[in-house]
Enzyme design. Structure first.
Site, PDB file in Angstrom:
ATOM      1  N   THR A 139       8.583  -5.379 -18.272  1.00  0.00           N
ATOM      2  CA  THR A 139       8.140  -4.269 -19.138  1.00  0.00           C
ATOM      3  C   THR A 139       8.983  -4.195 -20.410  1.00  0.00           C
ATOM      4  OG1 THR A 139       8.096  -1.857 -19.268  1.00  0.00           O
ATOM      5  CG2 THR A 139       9.614  -2.779 -17.683  1.00  0.00           C
ATOM      6  N   LYS A 148      14.052  -2.890 -13.445  1.00  0.00           N
ATOM      7  CA  LYS A 148      13.251  -3.998 -13.975  1.00  0.00           C
ATOM      8  C   LYS A 148      14.140  -4.977 -14.754  1.00  0.00           C
ATOM      9  CE  LYS A 148       9.254  -4.382 -13.839  1.00  0.00           C
ATOM     10  NZ  LYS A 148       8.306  -4.955 -12.834  1.00  0.00           N
ATOM     11  N   GLU A 173       7.787  -0.180  -7.876  1.00  0.00           N
ATOM     12  CA  GLU A 173       7.731   1.259  -8.097  1.00  0.00           C
ATOM     13  C   GLU A 173       7.686   1.376  -9.613  1.00  0.00           C
ATOM     14  OE1 GLU A 173       7.498   3.766  -6.068  1.00  0.00           O
ATOM     15  OE2 GLU A 173       7.594   2.588  -4.249  1.00  0.00           O
ATOM     16  N   SER A 174       6.646   2.042 -10.134  1.00  0.00           N
ATOM     17  CA  SER A 174       6.403   1.903 -11.577  1.00  0.00           C
ATOM     18  C   SER A 174       6.537   3.196 -12.390  1.00  0.00           C
ATOM     19  CB  SER A 174       5.003   1.316 -11.798  1.00  0.00           C
ATOM     20  OG  SER A 174       4.005   2.267 -11.442  1.00  0.00           O
ATOM     21  N   ASN A 208       2.856  10.794 -28.462  1.00  0.00           N
ATOM     22  CA  ASN A 208       2.149  11.391 -27.323  1.00  0.00           C
ATOM     23  C   ASN A 208       1.214  12.513 -27.783  1.00  0.00           C
ATOM     24  OD1 ASN A 208       3.478   9.623 -25.657  1.00  0.00           O
ATOM     25  ND2 ASN A 208       5.136  11.064 -25.172  1.00  0.00           N
ATOM     26  N   ASN A 241       0.278   0.245 -20.798  1.00  0.00           N
ATOM     27  CA  ASN A 241      -1.128  -0.083 -20.549  1.00  0.00           C
ATOM     28  C   ASN A 241      -1.954   1.173 -20.324  1.00  0.00           C
ATOM     29  OD1 ASN A 241      -1.421  -3.212 -18.758  1.00  0.00           O
ATOM     30  ND2 ASN A 241       0.078  -2.682 -20.298  1.00  0.00           N
ATOM     31  N   LEU A 249       0.832  -1.211   0.000  1.00  0.00           N
ATOM     32  CA  LEU A 249       0.000   0.000   0.000  1.00  0.00           C
ATOM     33  C   LEU A 249       0.864   1.257   0.000  1.00  0.00           C
ATOM     34  CD1 LEU A 249      -3.027   0.675  -0.077  1.00  0.00           C
ATOM     35  CD2 LEU A 249      -3.007   0.854   2.393  1.00  0.00           C
ATOM     36  N   THR A 250       1.678   1.366  -1.033  1.00  0.00           N
ATOM     37  CA  THR A 250       2.456   2.602  -1.227  1.00  0.00           C
ATOM     38  C   THR A 250       1.498   3.669  -1.769  1.00  0.00           C
ATOM     39  OG1 THR A 250       2.964   2.191  -3.558  1.00  0.00           O
ATOM     40  CG2 THR A 250       4.465   1.208  -1.909  1.00  0.00           C
ATOM     41  N   SER A 275      13.649   1.482 -15.462  1.00  0.00           N
ATOM     42  CA  SER A 275      13.805   0.359 -16.406  1.00  0.00           C
ATOM     43  C   SER A 275      15.052  -0.453 -16.091  1.00  0.00           C
ATOM     44  CB  SER A 275      13.797   0.849 -17.849  1.00  0.00           C
ATOM     45  OG  SER A 275      14.723   1.884 -18.065  1.00  0.00           O
TER      46      SER A 275
HETATM   47  P1  NAD Z   1       1.214   0.653  -9.959  1.00  0.00           P
HETATM   48  O1  NAD Z   1       2.220   1.655  -9.569  1.00  0.00           O
HETATM   49  O2  NAD Z   1      -0.169   1.099 -10.333  1.00  0.00           O
HETATM   50  O3  NAD Z   1       1.010  -0.383  -8.742  1.00  0.00           O
HETATM   51  C1  NAD Z   1       2.086  -0.932  -8.041  1.00  0.00           C
HETATM   52  C2  NAD Z   1       1.525  -1.664  -6.811  1.00  0.00           C
HETATM   53  O4  NAD Z   1       2.635  -2.287  -6.142  1.00  0.00           O
HETATM   54  C3  NAD Z   1       0.848  -0.740  -5.792  1.00  0.00           C
HETATM   55  O5  NAD Z   1      -0.356  -1.327  -5.342  1.00  0.00           O
HETATM   56  C4  NAD Z   1       1.863  -0.653  -4.666  1.00  0.00           C
HETATM   57  O6  NAD Z   1       1.265  -0.447  -3.391  1.00  0.00           O
HETATM   58  C5  NAD Z   1       2.527  -2.015  -4.760  1.00  0.00           C
HETATM   59  N1  NAD Z   1       3.880  -2.033  -4.194  1.00  0.00           N
HETATM   60  C6  NAD Z   1       4.883  -1.143  -4.422  1.00  0.00           C
HETATM   61  N2  NAD Z   1       5.983  -1.487  -3.724  1.00  0.00           N
HETATM   62  C7  NAD Z   1       5.667  -2.640  -3.064  1.00  0.00           C
HETATM   63  C8  NAD Z   1       6.376  -3.504  -2.202  1.00  0.00           C
HETATM   64  N3  NAD Z   1       7.645  -3.263  -1.852  1.00  0.00           N
HETATM   65  N4  NAD Z   1       5.759  -4.613  -1.730  1.00  0.00           N
HETATM   66  C9  NAD Z   1       4.472  -4.880  -2.060  1.00  0.00           C
HETATM   67  N5  NAD Z   1       3.732  -4.079  -2.849  1.00  0.00           N
HETATM   68  C10 NAD Z   1       4.327  -2.983  -3.360  1.00  0.00           C
HETATM   69  O7  NAD Z   1       1.869  -0.214 -11.080  1.00  0.00           O
HETATM   70  P2  NAD Z   1       1.216  -0.858 -12.396  1.00  0.00           P
HETATM   71  O8  NAD Z   1       1.182   0.161 -13.463  1.00  0.00           O
HETATM   72  O9  NAD Z   1      -0.011  -1.594 -12.021  1.00  0.00           O
HETATM   73  O10 NAD Z   1       2.369  -1.899 -12.797  1.00  0.00           O
HETATM   74  C11 NAD Z   1       2.376  -3.215 -12.256  1.00  0.00           C
HETATM   75  C12 NAD Z   1       3.548  -3.975 -12.831  1.00  0.00           C
HETATM   76  O11 NAD Z   1       3.451  -4.029 -14.239  1.00  0.00           O
HETATM   77  C13 NAD Z   1       4.898  -3.345 -12.531  1.00  0.00           C
HETATM   78  O12 NAD Z   1       5.790  -4.373 -12.211  1.00  0.00           O
HETATM   79  C14 NAD Z   1       5.288  -2.653 -13.824  1.00  0.00           C
HETATM   80  O13 NAD Z   1       6.686  -2.625 -13.959  1.00  0.00           O
HETATM   81  C15 NAD Z   1       4.647  -3.572 -14.840  1.00  0.00           C
HETATM   82  N6  NAD Z   1       4.266  -2.943 -16.117  1.00  0.00           N
HETATM   83  C16 NAD Z   1       3.478  -1.818 -16.133  1.00  0.00           C
HETATM   84  C17 NAD Z   1       3.070  -1.279 -17.348  1.00  0.00           C
HETATM   85  C18 NAD Z   1       2.190  -0.039 -17.407  1.00  0.00           C
HETATM   86  O14 NAD Z   1       1.965   0.487 -18.496  1.00  0.00           O
HETATM   87  N7  NAD Z   1       1.663   0.463 -16.289  1.00  0.00           N
HETATM   88  C19 NAD Z   1       3.455  -1.901 -18.540  1.00  0.00           C
HETATM   89  C20 NAD Z   1       4.265  -3.036 -18.495  1.00  0.00           C
HETATM   90  C21 NAD Z   1       4.644  -3.541 -17.268  1.00  0.00           C
HETATM   91  O1  DAU Z   2       6.224   0.725 -21.536  1.00  0.00           O
HETATM   92  C1  DAU Z   2       5.758   0.213 -20.320  1.00  0.00           C
HETATM   93  C2  DAU Z   2       5.903   1.266 -19.255  1.00  0.00           C
HETATM   94  O2  DAU Z   2       4.897   2.247 -19.506  1.00  0.00           O
HETATM   95  C3  DAU Z   2       5.766   0.705 -17.845  1.00  0.00           C
HETATM   96  O3  DAU Z   2       6.839  -0.161 -17.598  1.00  0.00           O
HETATM   97  C4  DAU Z   2       5.759   1.838 -16.809  1.00  0.00           C
HETATM   98  O4  DAU Z   2       5.517   1.312 -15.508  1.00  0.00           O
HETATM   99  C5  DAU Z   2       4.663   2.804 -17.172  1.00  0.00           C
HETATM  100  O5  DAU Z   2       4.666   3.892 -16.264  1.00  0.00           O
HETATM  101  C6  DAU Z   2       4.834   3.313 -18.599  1.00  0.00           C
HETATM  102  O6  DAU Z   2       6.009   4.146 -18.720  1.00  0.00           O
HETATM  103  P1  DAU Z   2       6.026   5.501 -19.592  1.00  0.00           P
HETATM  104  O7  DAU Z   2       7.095   6.364 -19.082  1.00  0.00           O
HETATM  105  O8  DAU Z   2       6.001   5.180 -21.039  1.00  0.00           O
HETATM  106  O9  DAU Z   2       4.567   6.053 -19.184  1.00  0.00           O
HETATM  107  P2  DAU Z   2       4.043   7.517 -18.809  1.00  0.00           P
HETATM  108  O10 DAU Z   2       2.546   7.433 -18.756  1.00  0.00           O
HETATM  109  O11 DAU Z   2       4.744   8.087 -17.639  1.00  0.00           O
HETATM  110  O12 DAU Z   2       4.458   8.370 -20.091  1.00  0.00           O
HETATM  111  C7  DAU Z   2       3.991   8.014 -21.380  1.00  0.00           C
HETATM  112  C8  DAU Z   2       4.610   9.000 -22.368  1.00  0.00           C
HETATM  113  O13 DAU Z   2       4.020  10.289 -22.133  1.00  0.00           O
HETATM  114  C9  DAU Z   2       6.097   9.197 -22.195  1.00  0.00           C
HETATM  115  O14 DAU Z   2       6.687   9.390 -23.484  1.00  0.00           O
HETATM  116  C10 DAU Z   2       6.226  10.480 -21.376  1.00  0.00           C
HETATM  117  C11 DAU Z   2       5.016  11.281 -21.812  1.00  0.00           C
HETATM  118  N1  DAU Z   2       4.413  12.154 -20.771  1.00  0.00           N
HETATM  119  C12 DAU Z   2       4.118  11.600 -19.577  1.00  0.00           C
HETATM  120  C13 DAU Z   2       3.568  12.374 -18.581  1.00  0.00           C
HETATM  121  C14 DAU Z   2       3.254  11.785 -17.218  1.00  0.00           C
HETATM  122  C15 DAU Z   2       4.144  13.489 -21.066  1.00  0.00           C
HETATM  123  O15 DAU Z   2       4.391  13.977 -22.181  1.00  0.00           O
HETATM  124  N2  DAU Z   2       3.595  14.244 -20.085  1.00  0.00           N
HETATM  125  C16 DAU Z   2       3.304  13.760 -18.840  1.00  0.00           C
HETATM  126  O16 DAU Z   2       2.807  14.514 -17.973  1.00  0.00           O
END
Ligand code: NAD
Ligand code: DAU
Length: 343
Positions: free
Chosen positions: A125, A154, A84-85, A249, A180, A35-36, A151
């Site tokens: 990722t 990861k 941490e994402s 973007n 996503n 629950l960060t 990255s």
């Molecule tokens: P998010 O930040 O929305 O959620 C992360 C969750 O992990 C939170 O519920 C947080 O409380 C929990 N968490 C953080 N540190 C923790 C710890 N030490 N122990 C237990 N729980 C912890 O992330 P998300 O976007 O749902 O991404 C989930 C996974 O998918 C990540 O591993 C990310 O690298 C991967 N991923 C994300 C995307 C994307 O576009 N969001 C794409 C590809 C892969």
């Molecule tokens: O590719 C998978 C990854 O996608 C995951 O592993 C990460 O957890 C996830 O956060 C995401 O990373 P990005 O850095 O690509 O996502 P973000 O939504 O932060 O940014 C998407 C693009 O938009 C990137 O090129 C940066 C740009 N951006 C982002 C923000 C937050 C902007 O131009 N303005 C913004 O305010």
């Protein structure tokens, strides 16, 4: 079947849990989440009384917190979403990323081995491959070449998990998905940030020239792919996941402005992200050929439904944006005319 999901209170992990509880009756889910700031109990509110589901408040980087959960009873599968994402946060402080994404993953995979968990799935990722030029796609054999602390952490985890396979023959699988989008995404990420700013009358900070490209996939397609890999993926293998849906973007921002019926001048160029990866694009042939997975949600439909979800769930995102998140946001961008809390 008993499944341990880590990070299940976040965006993708909570979608995974909803999918499993909705589609499989004979399942027990243990959600280990620290629950960060990114975790939110509201994401699974509708399921908290389901006898097949339980949340354990624990951090994957702390063995003393995780081991008791493992020793409670046989677990058939671990799916590690916890991380941490957010790339922007990692630029200014990488240490929490190493603690959770690297150390946490290693502690989990070691415990999985000690407690003979039959399968470990690491949710990785596409960012581990680094950045592409205007041509080409990332395949599973592309070199790891990460650029941000996020990255890099990861990629380090991927190598440690593959080492568990190579050294111990442990059954592990790794997935590498593209960006996503969908419901419950934390509004620090591009799409939910722009939608919620739009609904609040705030501007949209577009980094640099806005020509960075991401390959967008709806979160429901991602979790279906994860379940295919969990069930049928080959041990020690990596599976890319992506929807062949590249957008700059600026294109994303203009599509959102069209849906929200906002003028394009809501899009406000701001200084670029440091080390900003130019382009990601996924070759997903392997998962399609081996496991028959394909994306189902079209971009047009998915984006419209996502905007509608944020319209319908104002209380969910307003609670986030009025608290700790706002402090972070203002530290990043400073209060501007449209962005100041008083505006
Ligand atoms: P998010 O930040 O929305 O959620 C992360 C969750 O992990 C939170 O519920 C947080 O409380 C929990 N968490 C953080 N540190 C923790 C710890 N030490 N122990 C237990 N729980 C912890 O992330 P998300 O976007 O749902 O991404 C989930 C996974 O998918 C990540 O591993 C990310 O690298 C991967 N991923 C994300 C995307 C994307 O576009 N969001 C794409 C590809 C892969
Ligand atoms: O590719 C998978 C990854 O996608 C995951 O592993 C990460 O957890 C996830 O956060 C995401 O990373 P990005 O850095 O690509 O996502 P973000 O939504 O932060 O940014 C998407 C693009 O938009 C990137 O090129 C940066 C740009 N951006 C982002 C923000 C937050 C902007 O131009 N303005 C913004 O305010």
């Amino acid at each position: 079947m008993r499944v341990m999901i880590t990070g299940g209170l976040g965006f993708i992990g909570s979608q995974m849990i909803r999918f499993l509880l909705d589609t499989i009756s004979d399942i027990q889910i243990i959600n280990v989440d620290a629950l960060t700031y990114a975790g939110n109990l509201a994401n699974l509110q509708d399921y908290e009384h389901d006898p097949r589901y339980r949340w354990v408040h624990a951090a994957i980087g702390d063995k003393a917190q995780i081991e008791p959960v493992m020793s409670e009873g046989a677990i058939d599968l671990i799916m590690n979403f916890a991380a941490e994402s957010h790339v922007d946060r990692s630029i200014y402080s990488g240490a929490p990323f190493v603690a959770t994404n690297v150390l946490g993953a290693e502690i989990l995979v070691e415990l999985a081995r000690a407690y003979r968990v039959p399968r470990f799935l690491q949710v990785s990722t596409d960012e581990v491959y680094g950045s592409l030029g205007t041509e080409g796609l990332f395949s599973e054999t592309s070199p790891l070449n990460p650029n941000s602390p996020y990255s890099a952490s990861k990629a380090a985890a991927d190598l440690l998990i593959l080492a568990a396979f190579r050294t111990h023959g442990q059954d592990v699988v790794i997935t590498r998905c593209s960006n996503n989008y969908g419901p419950y995404q934390f509004p620090e990420k591009l799409i939910p940030l722009f939608i919620t700013n739009g609904l609040e009358g705030r501007s949209w900070p577009l980094y640099g020239d806005g020509q960075n490209v991401r390959d967008w996939l709806h979160v429901t397609d991602h979790v279906r792919a994860l379940w295919e890999v969990a069930q049928h993926g080959k041990p020690g293998q990596v599976y890319n996941i992506g929807g062949h849906n590249e957008k700059s973007n600026r294109e994303v921002a203009e599509s959102l402005a069209d849906i929200l019926q906002l003028p394009y001048d809501v899009i406000t160029p701001v200084p670029d992200r440091l080390g900003h990866d130019r382009r990601y694009a996924i070759d997903a042939q392997k998962i399609t050929k081996e496991l028959g997975w394909q994306s189902q949600t079209t971009w047009e439909q998915g984006l419209r439904e996502t905007v509608q979800w944020y319209r319908d769930h104002e209380s969910w995102w307003k609670a986030i944006k009025s608290g700790a998140y706002r402090e972070y946001y203002e530290k990043q961008y400073g209060p501007s005319r449209k962005d100041s809390p008083e505006a």
